[in-house]
Motif scaffolding. Structure first.
Motif, PDB file in Angstrom:
ATOM      1  N   LEU A  83      26.763  41.798  34.138  1.00  0.00           N
ATOM      2  CA  LEU A  83      27.933  40.933  34.220  1.00  0.00           C
ATOM      3  C   LEU A  83      28.914  41.242  33.087  1.00  0.00           C
ATOM      4  O   LEU A  83      30.125  41.314  33.288  1.00  0.00           O
ATOM      5  N   GLU A  87      32.674  42.652  33.611  1.00  0.00           N
ATOM      6  CA  GLU A  87      33.865  41.886  33.279  1.00  0.00           C
ATOM      7  C   GLU A  87      34.584  42.398  32.037  1.00  0.00           C
ATOM      8  O   GLU A  87      35.774  42.177  31.886  1.00  0.00           O
ATOM      9  N   TRP A  88      33.855  43.091  31.168  1.00  0.00           N
ATOM     10  CA  TRP A  88      34.504  43.490  29.915  1.00  0.00           C
ATOM     11  C   TRP A  88      34.826  44.969  29.809  1.00  0.00           C
ATOM     12  O   TRP A  88      35.598  45.379  28.962  1.00  0.00           O
TER      13      TRP A  88
ATOM     14  N   CYS B 203      41.291  32.173  36.626  1.00  0.00           N
ATOM     15  CA  CYS B 203      40.368  33.294  36.816  1.00  0.00           C
ATOM     16  C   CYS B 203      38.977  33.044  36.251  1.00  0.00           C
ATOM     17  O   CYS B 203      38.001  33.640  36.705  1.00  0.00           O
ATOM     18  N   HIS B 204      38.873  32.142  35.259  1.00  0.00           N
ATOM     19  CA  HIS B 204      37.562  31.952  34.637  1.00  0.00           C
ATOM     20  C   HIS B 204      36.596  31.146  35.501  1.00  0.00           C
ATOM     21  O   HIS B 204      35.438  30.972  35.136  1.00  0.00           O
ATOM     22  N   CYS B 206      35.791  32.290  38.379  1.00  0.00           N
ATOM     23  CA  CYS B 206      35.144  33.319  39.206  1.00  0.00           C
ATOM     24  C   CYS B 206      33.748  33.641  38.683  1.00  0.00           C
ATOM     25  O   CYS B 206      33.556  33.834  37.491  1.00  0.00           O
ATOM     26  N   SER B 208      32.038  36.270  39.870  1.00  0.00           N
ATOM     27  CA  SER B 208      31.799  37.679  40.225  1.00  0.00           C
ATOM     28  C   SER B 208      30.761  37.838  41.324  1.00  0.00           C
ATOM     29  O   SER B 208      29.882  38.686  41.234  1.00  0.00           O
ATOM     30  N   SER B 224      37.478  43.037  40.558  1.00  0.00           N
ATOM     31  CA  SER B 224      37.815  43.765  39.336  1.00  0.00           C
ATOM     32  C   SER B 224      39.175  43.332  38.798  1.00  0.00           C
ATOM     33  O   SER B 224      39.386  43.324  37.584  1.00  0.00           O
ATOM     34  N   ALA B 227      38.477  40.299  36.935  1.00  0.00           N
ATOM     35  CA  ALA B 227      37.834  40.665  35.667  1.00  0.00           C
ATOM     36  C   ALA B 227      38.896  41.112  34.661  1.00  0.00           C
ATOM     37  O   ALA B 227      38.805  40.792  33.471  1.00  0.00           O
ATOM     38  N   LYS B 230      40.439  38.086  33.275  1.00  0.00           N
ATOM     39  CA  LYS B 230      39.522  37.442  32.318  1.00  0.00           C
ATOM     40  C   LYS B 230      39.627  38.121  30.955  1.00  0.00           C
ATOM     41  O   LYS B 230      39.690  37.461  29.919  1.00  0.00           O
ATOM     42  N   ARG B 231      39.635  39.449  30.969  1.00  0.00           N
ATOM     43  CA  ARG B 231      39.739  40.192  29.701  1.00  0.00           C
ATOM     44  C   ARG B 231      41.052  39.890  28.991  1.00  0.00           C
ATOM     45  O   ARG B 231      41.070  39.575  27.795  1.00  0.00           O
TER      46      ARG B 231
END
Ligand code: FES
Lengths: 118, 243
Positions: A83, A87-88, B203-204, B206, B208, B224, B227, B230-231
């Motif tokens: 995960l 995500e990162w 978005c947070h 989600c 995934s 993605s 994601a 999120k970043r």
């Protein structure tokens, strides 16, 4: 009712299964931990009972359950790493495949090594 | 002479916002038949009151999405033989959206969320200024381009369990649109997008689960894109000292 009215969507794709595996293993570990600490507390409060329990824990069935526990822990740990990478790290699909392949190969090699040692 | 094929056993959702049930139809099999062909056949030859939506029939407009055997799909590009279970097909309205009638859902919540996520383009220059050149190979442009083929069919929205669990969640399509604009050099609303996608329904939420990416008929990757949001929202949060 919404559930009866609409069909439930098919979800059996790898990403969703990975999500469920991560959740379920996390829940199971959360249930296990209090029991684990409770047994450990016997070391202080009732050492005799702890010894009894440890004897009981030598049984094959309990050993097998321990295997399940290690499996849950491994699944949950790798699920978390997956995960975080997902995500990162903005990796491309081939990079992700390579990374997963590398982890898989490393696990296989170290697992074989581990089995030879014990 | 091709072998005569068995008829299809089709069950179609009939009803309105207040309730309904599946109704069975026997539909003749045809060559290269799509799910939209099946629905159209029912409407033309069995029951003219059946309500559904389509326009282009070639996978461009995004209006024909329905639940087909439990999966959201674009029906004009879904061949019957690919999704057949025995001789059975079940066709229902898209999940996670209110039903208007039969197979037509109310798309308003879906498009409202596009706007709420900051999805309307705000130009960074007027027509009187020179057009700034955009290099298609530049990384931010590549990221933006990855999401521009969205046809707003709401298949990702219907497939997302996070949307089911939280009706405020903006959903994959709106967030992917926000991510596209965030990476678009000609867009002038970055701060507004950050605010829109890091809030309550942002978005947070989600988890995934990836159904959006697995089901997208255009092979886009909203998971993605989310994601990425999120970043960037997290980086912005820390840059501002956690406020
Ligand atoms: S009718 Fe336009 S996408 Fe299917």
């Amino acid at each position: 009712m919404a559930g009866e009215r609409r069909v439930r969507p098919g979800r059996a794709h790898p990403l969703w299964l990975a999500f469920v595996l991560h959740r379920v293993s996390g829940l199971a570990l959360a249930l296990f931990l209090p029991l684990h600490f409770w047994v450990l507390s016997y070391a202080l409060t009732a050492p005799d009972q702890l010894d009894e329990f440890l004897l009981f824990a030598e049984q094959p069935l309990v050993k097998f359950a321990e295997f399940g526990l290690v499996f849950l822990l491994a699944v949950h740990a790798f699920g978390g790493l997956r995960l975080m990478a997902l995500e990162w790290l903005p990796w491309s699909a081939p990079q992700k495949t390579l990374a997963a392949g590398a982890v898989g190969a490393a696990l296989f090699l170290s697992g074989t090594f581990f089995l030879q040692v014990i | 002479m091709p072998e005569p094929l068995d008829d299809l056993d089709v069950s179609v959702w009939r009803g309105t916002a207040s309730g309904g049930a599946y109704q069975s139809f026997v539909v003749p099999t045809m060559e290269s038949q799509t799910i939209l062909d099946v629905v159209s056949w029912i409407q033309q030859y069995a029951d003219p009151t059946l309500t559904y939506r389509f326009a282009c029939r070639v996978g461009m407009c995004g209006s024909c999405a329905m639940m087909v055997n439990g999966r959201p799909r674009w029906t004009c590009r879904t061949h019957v033989r690919k999704v057949l279970q025995g001789r059975k097909v079940q066709i229902g309205p898209l999940r996670n959206l209110p039903v208007i009638k039969d197979l037509a859902t109310d798309m308003d919540p879906f498009f409202d969320k596009w706007v709420a996520a900051g999805g309307a383009h705000r130009p960074s220059a007027t027509r009187h200024e020179p057009i700034p050149p955009v290099d298609p190979a530049q990384p931010a442009r590549v990221t933006a381009s990855a999401g521009i083929e969205c046809i707003n069919c709401a298949i990702c929205y219907a497939g997302c369990d996070t949307v089911t669990g939280n009706s405020d969640y903006l959903g994959p399509a709106a967030l992917q649109r926000a991510w596209t604009l965030l990476n678009d050099a000609k867009h002038d609303g970055r701060a507004a997008i950050f605010d829109a996608v890091s809030g309550h329904g942002g978005c947070h939420n989600c988890h995934s689960m990836g159904s959006c990416t697995a089901f997208c008929p255009n092979d886009l990757d909203p998971m993605s894109a989310i994601a990425g949001l999120k970043r960037e929202t997290a980086k912005r949060f820390w840059r501002r000292g956690g406020s």
